[in-house]
Design an enzyme around this catalytic site. Structure first.
Site, mmCIF file in Angstrom:
data_model
loop_
_atom_site.group_PDB
_atom_site.id
_atom_site.type_symbol
_atom_site.label_atom_id
_atom_site.label_comp_id
_atom_site.label_asym_id
_atom_site.label_seq_id
_atom_site.Cartn_x
_atom_site.Cartn_y
_atom_site.Cartn_z
ATOM 1 N N HIS A 1 -5.355 0.138 1.267
ATOM 2 C CA HIS A 1 -5.891 -1.162 1.704
ATOM 3 C C HIS A 1 -7.018 -0.972 2.731
ATOM 4 C CE1 HIS A 1 -3.335 -0.477 5.198
ATOM 5 N NE2 HIS A 1 -3.898 -1.518 5.791
ATOM 6 N N ASP B 1 0.880 -1.176 0.000
ATOM 7 C CA ASP B 1 0.000 0.000 0.000
ATOM 8 C C ASP B 1 0.912 1.220 0.000
ATOM 9 O OD1 ASP B 1 -1.578 2.171 0.627
ATOM 10 O OD2 ASP B 1 -2.834 1.076 2.047
ATOM 11 N N GLU C 1 1.937 2.522 13.109
ATOM 12 C CA GLU C 1 0.873 2.492 12.096
ATOM 13 C C GLU C 1 -0.217 1.620 12.693
ATOM 14 O OE1 GLU C 1 -1.670 1.535 10.253
ATOM 15 O OE2 GLU C 1 -0.584 0.323 8.757
ATOM 16 N N GLU D 1 -10.071 -2.127 15.406
ATOM 17 C CA GLU D 1 -8.879 -2.785 15.970
ATOM 18 C C GLU D 1 -8.468 -2.182 17.299
ATOM 19 O OE1 GLU D 1 -5.215 -3.540 13.757
ATOM 20 O OE2 GLU D 1 -6.398 -3.456 11.911
HETATM 21 N N1 SAH Z 1 4.519 -1.158 11.638
HETATM 22 C C1 SAH Z 1 4.260 -2.197 10.689
HETATM 23 C C2 SAH Z 1 3.107 -3.094 11.047
HETATM 24 C C3 SAH Z 1 1.796 -2.401 11.279
HETATM 25 S S1 SAH Z 1 0.468 -3.488 11.593
HETATM 26 C C4 SAH Z 1 4.058 -1.571 9.332
HETATM 27 O O1 SAH Z 1 3.818 -0.370 9.289
HETATM 28 O O2 SAH Z 1 4.109 -2.270 8.338
HETATM 29 C C5 SAH Z 1 0.304 -3.417 13.316
HETATM 30 C C6 SAH Z 1 1.248 -4.308 14.104
HETATM 31 O O3 SAH Z 1 1.122 -3.972 15.455
HETATM 32 C C7 SAH Z 1 0.956 -5.785 14.010
HETATM 33 O O4 SAH Z 1 2.102 -6.476 13.620
HETATM 34 C C8 SAH Z 1 0.529 -6.184 15.406
HETATM 35 O O5 SAH Z 1 0.950 -7.477 15.779
HETATM 36 C C9 SAH Z 1 1.183 -5.127 16.257
HETATM 37 N N2 SAH Z 1 0.518 -4.792 17.510
HETATM 38 C C10 SAH Z 1 -0.748 -4.382 17.684
HETATM 39 N N3 SAH Z 1 -1.003 -4.113 18.963
HETATM 40 C C11 SAH Z 1 0.129 -4.382 19.648
HETATM 41 C C12 SAH Z 1 0.471 -4.334 21.021
HETATM 42 N N4 SAH Z 1 -0.414 -3.939 21.928
HETATM 43 N N5 SAH Z 1 1.688 -4.701 21.393
HETATM 44 C C13 SAH Z 1 2.574 -5.131 20.456
HETATM 45 N N6 SAH Z 1 2.307 -5.203 19.154
HETATM 46 C C14 SAH Z 1 1.096 -4.829 18.738
#
Ligand code: SAH
Length: 519
Positions: free
Chosen positions: A467, A224, A317, A326
């Site tokens: 996305h 994306d 993100e 979420e």
């Molecule tokens: N930063 C990456 C992934 C974003 S998706 C990017 O920009 O491509 C969000 C990610 O946050 C996921 O991998 C999920 O496992 C993680 N995540 C969500 N809540 C979390 C939490 N409370 N503690 C640790 N990881 C978390």
């Protein structure tokens, strides 16, 4: 019918079903089959219950009806009295001796018939006592039960059963209402106190994190370009934000944002993710030779211990469909409140949520009118299932029929978790004479604070698709609208109490309210 068998509470008494013949007091068989009822006090067999009771009265001076009245005996008391007399073979006289305390036939043992098929146990004491019923009896002649008396008995029993059934139905209704109330309380209990997502147990959140363990979701996010290039541009075009700073990447996934930060000059980057993708991130960071700068930690940001007290910058993100789906922002706010140094900043630093009116009769027909005639069958009831599910889809911008209206802006450096649930009025300025068939929702993201080069991107239908697509809330009944009109409405956004990662969005448009779920 034997009265003691009628009693539904028979379990409360000695086991009457155990018809061990030895337990029956051995009685001589009736010498004459015409003589059916054995006297209570002598060996005489009489022709009927009525004759027997009269005989007891005249020969033994015991009026059973008087005994019932004196001792205020009910059905059970009467049964026990008869069985007691037959068992202990007491004199008639002894029965009238003033009793102190318990009656001699009080024991439940006397519920057990002393004489098998005793006809005296097969009468209704209401007949014996007359219309006043059991308890204190009035004198009466105690004749055999006529068929009309039996009819009355049956009718009374039926009435009692009906009353009991009605009471049961009322109790069931009350129970059902209580259950709904309890469910409502559970559903509406303020689980967001202290951060709903932070309060989730690890096993409750397992499905969420395992979905991020698969490469495909990260591939989709990385591809994306609107999303990823915005984060990259923010980092590379604003090196002052990162140079020499300690950065926390909340939910690092593959580590892409951490690597942008490292390349932009961060002194140290701590990257945290609970999902298994973090093991890939470890490889990725090493293969890009950034292991000296980036420290990866597996775990929930709410649970892990960071190797530093405070950080200067938090990047994440966290955005979900309709921005808040979420509820990952909860975790970012947790990290902000716990780790962000004074003067530090969270990025993106602000975002907005917008709505617009949609007129797309073709799509409305496809999704709603479709159910009116499915291969010649009506399935209109299915609309009730379709409408309340918000659809995540790319909207043709040509179907927009209003200007957009921002319903919420969020300052990520100031907002608190409880403010992520809100309710507000909105007004959509209509741009077409048509039918409004849906409301669309989307969000915009801003990298603004302390940025020499501000970066922003939109997930709206008029921009390059992302996305996140858009979120469409179908109106079951389209609303006719006029150009220039202001379509007023109200929106409420709440976490689903059963699943704080899911959202419930209520929209009232022209006083028609519909709640939509996003899950
Ligand atoms: N930063 C990456 C992934 C974003 S998706 C990017 O920009 O491509 C969000 C990610 O946050 C996921 O991998 C999920 O496992 C993680 N995540 C969500 N809540 C979390 C939490 N409370 N503690 C640790 N990881 C978390």
């Amino acid at each position: 019918m034997a009265r003691y068998m009628e009693n539904n509470d028979a379990e409360d008494f000695p086991d009457l079903s155990d018809s061990d013949d030895d337990q029956w007091q051995s009685m001589e068989e009736s010498p004459d089959s015409n003589l059916k009822v054995l006297c209570l006090f002598c060996d005489r067999w009489l022709n009927s219950v009525d004759d027997t009771l009269s005989h007891c009265k005249s020969e033994h001076e015991v009026d059973v009806a008087s005994l019932l009245r004196i001792y205020k005996l009910d059905d059970y008391g009467y049964i026990k009295l008869i069985n007691y007399i037959r068992t202990v073979k007491c004199s008639g006289e002894s029965l009238f001796i003033a009793q102190e305390g318990a009656l001699p036939w009080e024991s439940d043992d006397y519920m057990r018939p002393s004489l098998q098929d005793d006809p005296l146990l097969q009468i209704d004491i209401e007949d014996l006592c007359g219309a006043e019923g059991p308890g204190p009896c009035r004198e009466q002649d105690g004749g055999p039960q006529s068929s009309s008396a039996l009819m009355q008995r049956a009718q009374r029993a039926e009435e009692r059963a009906q009353r009991a059934e009605e009471a049961l139905a009322r109790a069931m209704e009350d129970l059902h209402r209580l259950k709904q109330l309890a469910q409502g309380l559970v559903l509406n209990a303020d689980v967001s106190v202290g951060g709903a997502v932070a309060d989730l147990r690890e096993d409750e959140d397992e499905a969420y994190f395992s979905s991020y363990g698969h490469y495909a979701i990260h591939e989709e996010m990385l591809k994306d370009k609107v999303r990823t290039e915005s984060y990259r541009d923010f980092a590379y075009l604003n090196p002052d934000v990162f140079r020499g700073k300690v950065v926390l990447d909340v939910g690092c996934g593959t580590g892409i944002l951490s690597m942008f930060a490292a390349r932009s000059g961060a002194r140290k980057v701590i990257a945290v993710d609970q999902s298994d993708i973090v093991y890939q991130a470890m490889d990725i960071v090493r293969s890009n030779n950034l292991q000296e700068v980036i420290t990866l930690i597996k775990g929930r940001i709410e649970d892990v211990d960071l190797p530093v007290e405070k950080v200067d910058v938090i990047i994440s993100e966290w955005m979900g469909y309709f921005l808040l789906f979420e509820s990952m922002l909860d975790s970012v706010l947790y990290a902000r409140d716990r780790y962000l140094a004074d003067g530090g900043s969270v990025y993106p630093d602000s975002c907005s949520l917008s709505l617009a009116a949609v007129g797309d009769e073709r799509r409305h027909r496809e999704r709603i009118a479709f159910w009116d005639d499915v291969y010649g069958f009506g399935m209109a009831c299915m609309k009730r299932a379709v409408v309340p599910e918000a659809a995540v889809e790319v909207l043709d911008s040509g179907t927009l029929i209003s200007d957009p209206a921002v319903v919420r802006t969020i300052d990520c450096n100031a907002v608190c978790v409880s403010e992520l649930e809100f309710e507000t009025d909105f007004c959509l300025k209509i741009t077409h004479n048509t039918l409004c068939t849906a409301i669309v929702g989307y969000f915009d993201i801003f990298f603004d604070k302390n940025c020499e080069n501000k970066v922003t991107f939109s997930t709206g239908p008029q921009c390059t698709k992302t996305h996140w697509k858009q979120t469409v809330f179908l109106l079951e009944n389209p609303i006719p609208v006029q150009t220039g009109e202001e379509l007023n409405g109200r929106i409420a956004v709440r976490k689903n109490r059963k699943d704080p990662r899911a959202l419930l969005v209520s929209l009232s448009v022209r006083d028609v309210k519909q709640t939509y779920s996003l899950q």
